[in-house]
Enzyme design. Structure first.
Site, short mmCIF file in Angstrom:
data_model
loop_
_atom_site.label_atom_id
_atom_site.label_comp_id
_atom_site.label_asym_id
_atom_site.label_seq_id
_atom_site.Cartn_x
_atom_site.Cartn_y
_atom_site.Cartn_z
CB SER A 35 30.74 8.59 35.31
OG SER A 35 31.84 8.56 34.24
CG HIS A 66 31.44 4.09 31.82
ND1 HIS A 66 30.76 4.84 31.03
CD2 HIS A 66 32.12 4.73 32.64
CE1 HIS A 66 30.88 6.04 31.73
NE2 HIS A 66 31.83 5.88 32.70
CG HIS A 88 35.35 9.17 29.27
ND1 HIS A 88 34.84 8.03 29.45
CD2 HIS A 88 34.44 10.10 29.89
CE1 HIS A 88 33.71 8.23 30.20
NE2 HIS A 88 33.37 9.37 30.33
CE1 TYR A 90 38.83 8.19 31.72
CE2 TYR A 90 37.62 10.33 31.45
CZ TYR A 90 37.75 8.79 31.69
OH TYR A 90 36.65 8.30 32.29
CD GLU A 91 37.72 5.15 27.96
OE1 GLU A 91 37.62 3.89 27.75
OE2 GLU A 91 36.68 5.70 27.71
CB ALA A 118 29.34 12.14 36.73
CG MET A 221 36.75 14.55 32.88
SD MET A 221 37.98 13.33 33.65
CE MET A 221 38.49 14.16 35.23
CB SER A 222 31.78 12.96 28.70
OG SER A 222 30.80 13.60 29.53
CG ASN A 245 32.87 16.19 42.37
OD1 ASN A 245 32.45 15.27 41.35
ND2 ASN A 245 33.81 17.11 42.20
CG HIS A 259 35.75 7.32 39.20
ND1 HIS A 259 35.16 8.09 38.14
CD2 HIS A 259 35.59 6.06 38.64
CE1 HIS A 259 34.59 7.42 37.30
NE2 HIS A 259 34.63 6.15 37.54
CL1 6GU Z 1 35.55 18.25 39.70
N1 6GU Z 1 36.21 17.67 37.46
C1 6GU Z 1 35.94 17.06 36.19
N2 6GU Z 1 36.78 17.45 34.94
N3 6GU Z 1 35.27 16.01 36.05
C2 6GU Z 1 34.40 15.77 36.94
C3 6GU Z 1 34.47 16.28 38.26
C4 6GU Z 1 35.42 17.58 38.29
N4 6GU Z 1 33.77 15.83 39.08
C5 6GU Z 1 32.94 14.90 38.42
N5 6GU Z 1 33.44 14.65 37.07
#
Ligand code: 6GU
Length: 287
Positions: A35, A66, A88, A90-91, A118, A221-222, A245, A259
């Site tokens: 991402s 993307h 992903h 979640y999609e 990311a 998430m990947s 983050n 995001h």
């Molecule tokens: Cl804090 N969690 C998840 N699951 N994915 C992320 C994230 C956090 N920060 C960027 N991608």
């Protein structure tokens, strides 16, 4: 093809043959852009871009940040294919479908996968903008029985019970640390454990504290299922997380993950990432 547990080998051969008809040279290295990291593919000279919607049997990527295309060409003279945009969980895709491009890469001749993402930094020493070489992962979704290899196994891809203890190639991790020194970015390059959660929500404070306790350094998430799919079919893997983050692990902190921040940090680091990944492509291809 079996919708529930993956397309057949023959179906993926059709996809690979379609792509081979569009390109002049088979790729050796596959790159998955995380991402906000789509600009990695801008290092590719003489790029042939093929949108996912034009590729037979490919899903369509929907998430913001993307592009949704394969880019074929060269980085540092090495034949590569990059995914600008990944699929992903979640999609709404099952894990095997998220990982379908990895098997297509295998059929195209890819030997090495560079999977980027990311991620939220859980290790308190990590700062926003740091890069984390993935030493290992914890397959949280796999603990709950969700795995891209779930279902009948086709030995043409790999064994029923693939080992995962050497998922992230030792030599590549060593090279990545050397290259970080050469580029003078070793002060921001870390090495740690990644985990993938299904998303799309970011985690609660309690969830993040649990992950911290079990030894996770970065959360996303990947990647984990893609790496399992790649190792199953004997593609060598290098994983790289961009820490976008700080994971919030106490109740006094006012910040919230979002995001936009993820994409902003991608933009902030795009030049450096491009340079780093270009050097890695060159060195990995010589290893
Ligand atoms: Cl804090 N969690 C998840 N699951 N994915 C992320 C994230 C956090 N920060 C960027 N991608």
């Amino acid at each position: 093809g079996n919708e529930k547990t993956g397309y057949s080998y023959e179906t993926l051969v059709e996809t690979a043959n379609f792509l081979l008809s569009r390109i002049s040279e088979k790729p050796n290295i596959g790159i998955i852009c995380g991402s906000g990291m789509g600009s990695l593919a801008e290092s590719i000279t003489d790029g042939v871009r093929i949108p996912y919607e034009d590729i037979p049997n490919f899903p369509i990527s929907t998430v913001e940040g993307h592009h949704g295309q394969l880019v074929f060409g060269h980085i540092e003279g090495v034949s590569v294919v990059a995914m600008q945009g990944r699929f992903h969980y979640y999609e709404g895709y099952p894990l095997w479908k998220c990982c379908l491009p990895v098997r297509v890469m295998k059929l195209l001749g890819v030997k090495i996968l560079i999977a980027t993402n990311a991620a939220g930094g859980l290790n308190p020493n990590y700062k926003i903008g740091d890069l984390m070489i993935v030493r290992d992962h914890i397959n949280m979704m796999g603990f709950a029985g969700n795995n891209p290899l779930h279902g009948p196994n086709d030995e043409r891809f790999g064994p029923r019970f693939p080992p995962m203890n050497k998922a992230y190639n030792y030599e590549f991790r060593k090279i990545a640390k050397e290259v970080a020194k050469e580029l003078n970015i070793d002060h921001i390059v870390r090495e740690g454990v990644y985990t993938c959660l299904g998303g799309p929500n970011f985690e609660t404070v309690a969830e993040l504290n649990m992950l911290k306790m079990v030894g996770v350094d970065a959360v996303g998430m990947s990647t984990v299922h893609e790496v399992i799919t790649a190792r199953h079919c004997d593609i060598k893997v290098f994983g790289l997380s961009l820490i976008t983050n700080e994971c919030i692990t106490n109740y006094d902190q006012d910040a919230e993950a979002n995001h936009e921040e993820v994409l902003d940090v991608g933009r902030m680091r795009q030049e450096m990432l491009r340079k780093y990944v270009s050097c890695l492509v060159k060195k990995f291809s010589q290893a």
